[in-house]
Design an enzyme around this catalytic site. Structure first.
Site, PDB file in Angstrom:
ATOM      1  N   LYS A  26       0.831  -1.202   0.000  1.00 54.65           N
ATOM      2  CA  LYS A  26       0.000   0.000   0.000  1.00 54.65           C
ATOM      3  C   LYS A  26       0.867   1.254   0.000  1.00 54.65           C
ATOM      4  O   LYS A  26       1.977   1.265   0.539  1.00 54.65           O
ATOM      5  CB  LYS A  26      -0.919   0.017   1.231  1.00 54.65           C
ATOM      6  CG  LYS A  26      -1.872  -1.160   1.294  1.00 54.65           C
ATOM      7  CD  LYS A  26      -2.886  -1.086   0.194  1.00 54.65           C
ATOM      8  CE  LYS A  26      -3.869  -2.243   0.274  1.00 54.65           C
ATOM      9  NZ  LYS A  26      -4.639  -2.383  -0.944  1.00 54.65           N
ATOM     10  N   CYS A  27       0.341   2.311  -0.615  1.00 52.61           N
ATOM     11  CA  CYS A  27       1.030   3.599  -0.586  1.00 52.61           C
ATOM     12  C   CYS A  27       1.106   4.075   0.864  1.00 52.61           C
ATOM     13  O   CYS A  27       0.172   3.818   1.620  1.00 52.61           O
ATOM     14  CB  CYS A  27       0.295   4.613  -1.455  1.00 52.61           C
ATOM     15  SG  CYS A  27       0.764   4.471  -3.191  1.00 52.61           S
ATOM     16  N   PRO A  28       2.218   4.680   1.213  1.00 52.86           N
ATOM     17  CA  PRO A  28       3.269   5.236   0.373  1.00 52.86           C
ATOM     18  C   PRO A  28       4.451   4.299   0.118  1.00 52.86           C
ATOM     19  O   PRO A  28       5.480   4.756  -0.374  1.00 52.86           O
ATOM     20  CB  PRO A  28       3.718   6.450   1.160  1.00 52.86           C
ATOM     21  CG  PRO A  28       3.633   5.980   2.589  1.00 52.86           C
ATOM     22  CD  PRO A  28       2.392   5.102   2.618  1.00 52.86           C
TER      23      PRO A  28
END
Length: 90
Positions: A26-28
């Site tokens: 998942k971002c970041p």
């Protein structure tokens, strides 16, 4: 990849010097991985970041603008997600 109104490109034009596999992260995290490793390619080299988090679709091009690197394109992967091609400018 969108090239302009109604124009799409199926495959990248350049072979990346480095591929970063951020699939499933998942971002970041994909951006952090890119920031940590972009200096491993020569100047004007291309990095491909593989990511499937929908946030990466906007976040990676935004990071490129912020850091003055070039987002060359976002290419759909057959298994889902994208390959984001980034040119190192400095």
């Amino acid at each position: 990849m969108t090239l302009g109104p109604g124009r799409w490109e199926e495959t990248p034009r350049e072979v990346p010097a480095l591929e970063i596999d951020a699939l499933g992260r998942k971002c970041p995290i994909p951006i952090i991985m890119l920031a940590e490793r972009i200096n491993q390619v020569p100047m004007n080299g291309v990095v491909a970041v593989l990511a499937d988090d929908p946030a990466a679709y906007n976040d990676i091009p935004a990071w490129c603008r912020l850091k003055s690197h070039t987002h060359l394109g976002s290419y759909e992967l057959p298994q889902g997600g994208w390959a984001f091609h980034v040119r190192r400018n400095y």
